[in-house]
Design a protein around this motif. Structure first.
Motif, PDB file in Angstrom:
ATOM      1  N   ASP A  94       0.862  -1.172   0.000  1.00  0.00           N
ATOM      2  CA  ASP A  94       0.000   0.000   0.000  1.00  0.00           C
ATOM      3  C   ASP A  94       0.905   1.229   0.000  1.00  0.00           C
ATOM      4  O   ASP A  94       1.737   1.391   0.899  1.00  0.00           O
ATOM      5  N   THR A  95       0.791   2.075  -1.016  1.00  0.00           N
ATOM      6  CA  THR A  95       1.655   3.243  -1.139  1.00  0.00           C
ATOM      7  C   THR A  95       0.860   4.463  -1.568  1.00  0.00           C
ATOM      8  O   THR A  95      -0.276   4.349  -2.028  1.00  0.00           O
ATOM      9  N   ASN A  96       1.493   5.606  -1.415  1.00  0.00           N
ATOM     10  CA  ASN A  96       0.992   6.814  -2.072  1.00  0.00           C
ATOM     11  C   ASN A  96       1.935   7.091  -3.240  1.00  0.00           C
ATOM     12  O   ASN A  96       2.856   6.315  -3.497  1.00  0.00           O
ATOM     13  N   ASP A  97       1.728   8.186  -3.942  1.00  0.00           N
ATOM     14  CA  ASP A  97       2.576   8.476  -5.107  1.00  0.00           C
ATOM     15  C   ASP A  97       4.040   8.655  -4.726  1.00  0.00           C
ATOM     16  O   ASP A  97       4.939   8.176  -5.419  1.00  0.00           O
ATOM     17  N   ALA A  98       4.292   9.345  -3.609  1.00  0.00           N
ATOM     18  CA  ALA A  98       5.677   9.596  -3.191  1.00  0.00           C
ATOM     19  C   ALA A  98       6.393   8.295  -2.859  1.00  0.00           C
ATOM     20  O   ALA A  98       7.539   8.083  -3.257  1.00  0.00           O
ATOM     21  N   ALA A  99       5.708   7.411  -2.145  1.00  0.00           N
ATOM     22  CA  ALA A  99       6.314   6.122  -1.787  1.00  0.00           C
ATOM     23  C   ALA A  99       6.548   5.284  -3.034  1.00  0.00           C
ATOM     24  O   ALA A  99       7.624   4.689  -3.202  1.00  0.00           O
ATOM     25  N   MET A 100       5.559   5.230  -3.898  1.00  0.00           N
ATOM     26  CA  MET A 100       5.674   4.415  -5.103  1.00  0.00           C
ATOM     27  C   MET A 100       6.857   4.866  -5.957  1.00  0.00           C
ATOM     28  O   MET A 100       7.702   4.056  -6.337  1.00  0.00           O
ATOM     29  N   TRP A 101       6.955   6.169  -6.235  1.00  0.00           N
ATOM     30  CA  TRP A 101       8.018   6.647  -7.107  1.00  0.00           C
ATOM     31  C   TRP A 101       9.386   6.587  -6.434  1.00  0.00           C
ATOM     32  O   TRP A 101      10.393   6.341  -7.098  1.00  0.00           O
ATOM     33  N   SER A 102       9.435   6.784  -5.128  1.00  0.00           N
ATOM     34  CA  SER A 102      10.714   6.651  -4.411  1.00  0.00           C
ATOM     35  C   SER A 102      11.232   5.228  -4.525  1.00  0.00           C
ATOM     36  O   SER A 102      12.415   5.005  -4.820  1.00  0.00           O
TER      37      SER A 102
END
Length: 120
Positions: free
Chosen positions: A27-35
């Motif tokens: 489960d991620t948000n955009d910042a976590a996913m792209w990082s």
């Protein structure tokens, strides 16, 4: 071309691929996913570059920097609320730094019984 490949380079590729693909099951948000994707790809590419060109010590240093950035990313990118993504970044980041340090030429010389070589 692949004559001097080291185990830690393959481990770096695996760690990078794991981090880059982890948003598929976390489960991620955009910042976590792209990082995770960007830093994971950079770790994997640095491992691949070391497999192809093991004498390029600069890649080991870059890998270490990518590991530190991955470790810091949950705080910098503000995704600590996403436990799975945060723990993945922290664990893979630390392991990447360990792999990078183990791959450094000075560490390799010490681990394989050699000392610091002098240049003539």
């Amino acid at each position: 071309m692949f004559s001097d490949s080291r185990l830690q380079d393959y481990v770096a590729v695996i760690l990078g691929v794991f981090a880059a693909l982890s948003p598929l099951w976390l489960d991620t948000n955009d910042a976590a996913m792209w990082s995770l994707i960007v830093l994971g790809v950079l770790v994997a590419l640095s491992g691949l570059a070391q497999i192809v060109r093991p004498s390029m010590a600069a890649i080991d240093y870059a890998m270490g920097v990518f590991g530190v950035l991955l470790f810091l990313s949950p705080w910098v990118m503000d995704f600590t609320a996403y436990n799975g993504a945060s723990w993945t970044a922290w664990i893979v980041g630390v392991l990447t730094v360990v792999v990078a340090v183990a791959a450094l030429p000075v560490m390799n010389a010490r681990m394989h019984g050699g000392g610091l070589a002098t240049h003539h």
